[in-house]
Design an enzyme around this catalytic site. Structure first.
Site, PDB file in Angstrom:
ATOM      1  N   LYS A 101       0.846  -1.194   0.000  1.00  0.00           N
ATOM      2  CA  LYS A 101       0.000   0.000   0.000  1.00  0.00           C
ATOM      3  C   LYS A 101       0.874   1.233   0.000  1.00  0.00           C
ATOM      4  CE  LYS A 101      -4.362   0.890  -0.275  1.00  0.00           C
ATOM      5  NZ  LYS A 101      -5.220   0.163  -1.233  1.00  0.00           N
ATOM      6  N   GLY A 204     -21.645   5.434   1.137  1.00  0.00           N
ATOM      7  CA  GLY A 204     -20.491   5.895   0.375  1.00  0.00           C
ATOM      8  C   GLY A 204     -20.749   5.756  -1.110  1.00  0.00           C
ATOM      9  N   GLY A 206     -18.948   6.821  -3.805  1.00  0.00           N
ATOM     10  CA  GLY A 206     -17.806   7.119  -4.656  1.00  0.00           C
ATOM     11  C   GLY A 206     -17.872   6.288  -5.916  1.00  0.00           C
ATOM     12  N   HIS A 207     -16.702   6.050  -6.529  1.00  0.00           N
ATOM     13  CA  HIS A 207     -16.670   5.328  -7.801  1.00  0.00           C
ATOM     14  C   HIS A 207     -17.341   3.960  -7.686  1.00  0.00           C
ATOM     15  CE1 HIS A 207     -14.264   8.301  -9.755  1.00  0.00           C
ATOM     16  NE2 HIS A 207     -13.265   8.179  -8.915  1.00  0.00           N
ATOM     17  N   VAL A 208     -17.027   3.220  -6.613  1.00  0.00           N
ATOM     18  CA  VAL A 208     -17.564   1.871  -6.472  1.00  0.00           C
ATOM     19  C   VAL A 208     -18.980   1.901  -5.905  1.00  0.00           C
ATOM     20  CG1 VAL A 208     -17.266  -0.388  -5.391  1.00  0.00           C
ATOM     21  CG2 VAL A 208     -15.261   0.901  -6.166  1.00  0.00           C
TER      22      VAL A 208
END
Length: 372
Positions: A101, A204, A206-208
């Protein structure tokens, strides 16, 4: 740049060299990682971190996260935990990759313009210095365009835009994989496939999260959504979903709770109050502490280990490294349903939590690799 080098023990793997600015103390942390590197970017002046948990199965792949942390110690702890999760994710998915990471510690106001470019170039230099042991990709706060900038300094990047020869945005594949995981959960809990007639709350967008919400709406799931960004209400209206404020979403009464933002959202305080049947989302490290898996199991809540459920994005960028087809990547992402189904069956048969069964599945491949 003045640099202090620290040696931190990582147990069986010996000493780990950690480079960090002399003025920035490195906190004591317990970990089993192969390598942790912390240094301040020469151009940007921002603290940057790479944690390599394991290269037993292959190079450590893990996205870069640009985020504001209260301290560099918080950034280090986040990188260490996320890197360990990537090892489990790659192993359980059958990929020849290790776990790593990257983190760029951003100021509260964010990083834009020339300083953002400088920070990305600095990170590219850090990745290049690791000589292929770590491959970076997109994560929170990073776009495919940012990866193009990093690519100016290192070839160890995956997830580039298609026009640059890359695999593009992995988030659609992550959403496909999470939906596949939800099918396995629904079958284990309700004895049926599909989401029609069931209810879900996606936290959430977001993109996903937005793509998962769209897929669930298309499957006639009774849907609620939540995000800290009030502008995401527009998506709720578009999907015909109920909008919930973040503080009420976690404890809302739905069959499925799908955490799709940052990790640590299930805590010792709220685990005893969740009102769902299934917890299955795309966020990494959804449990603030792994012991909470036992708490959820004790309440008969089905928790899908996140490193199984959210592996679709990793599968997608992996194809860029290995060169296989989009169709093959799609099949592997949908195969998460079969993998999680196996994990849930083993957990039920042995009377252990799904998290324990999933860790054992990932550990089997790692043990073989370490013996060879």
């Amino acid at each position: 740049m003045t640099t202090a080098v620290h040696s931190l023990s990582n147990g069986s793997n010996g000493a780990v060299a950690v480079a960090s600015p002399a003025a920035t103390p490195v906190p004591r942390v317990a970990y089993e990682h192969e390598q942790l590197v912390v240094r301040r970017g020469e151009r940007s002046g921002l603290d940057q971190i790479v944690a390599i948990h394991s290269t037993a199965l292959g190079p450590a792949l893990g996205g870069l996260r640009m985020w504001h942390y209260p301290s560099i110690g918080d950034g280090i702890r986040d990188a260490l935990r996320l890197a360990a999760g990537m090892t489990l994710k790659a192993s359980a998915a059958g990929l020849d990759l290790g776990g790593g990471k990257g983190v760029i510690c951003a100021p509260p106001e964010g990083v834009e313009g020339d300083r953002r470019r400088d920070a990305l170039l600095d990170f590219g230099d850090l990745v290049e210095s690791l000589e292929g042991r770590y491959v970076t990709a997109e994560d929170v706060g990073i776009s495919p365009g940012d990866l193009v900038t990093i690519r100016e300094r290192t070839a160890h990047v995956t997830g580039l835009p298609p026009e640059r020869g890359g695999s593009g945005d992995p988030s659609p594949f992550t959403a496909i994989g999470v939906e596949a995981a939800l099918r396995a959960c629904a079958r284990a809990r309700f004895g049926e496939e599909g989401h029609a007639g069931r209810s879900a709350c996606v936290i959430g967008l977001g993109h996903v999260g937005a793509r998962l919400a769209q897929r669930l709406a298309d499957a006639d799931c009774a849907l609620a959504v939540s995000d800290i960004d009030p502008s995401k209400r527009a998506l709720a209206e578009e999907l015909g979903a109920e909008w919930l404020e973040p503080e009420e979403a976690m404890l809302s009464d739905h069959d499925v709770l799908a955490p799709c933002a940052l990790g640590g959202v299930i805590t010792a305080e709220n685990a005893a109050e969740l009102r769902c049947e299934i917890v299955c989302g795309s966020a990494n490290n959804q449990l603030a502490d792994d012991s909470l898996a036992e708490v959820l199991a004790g309440r008969d809540l089905l928790y899908a280990p996140d490193f199984i459920a959210n592996a679709g994005g990793l599968i997608h960028v992996y194809k860029e490294i290995k060169g296989y087809s989009e169709q093959r990547a799609m099949a592997l992402a949908k195969g998460i349903e079969r993998t999680l189904g196996f994990v849930l069956a083993v957990a039920s048969q042995r009377g252990v939590t799904p998290l324990t069964a999933a860790r054992e599945l990932a550990g089997e491949r790692l043990d073989v690799a370490l013996r060879d």
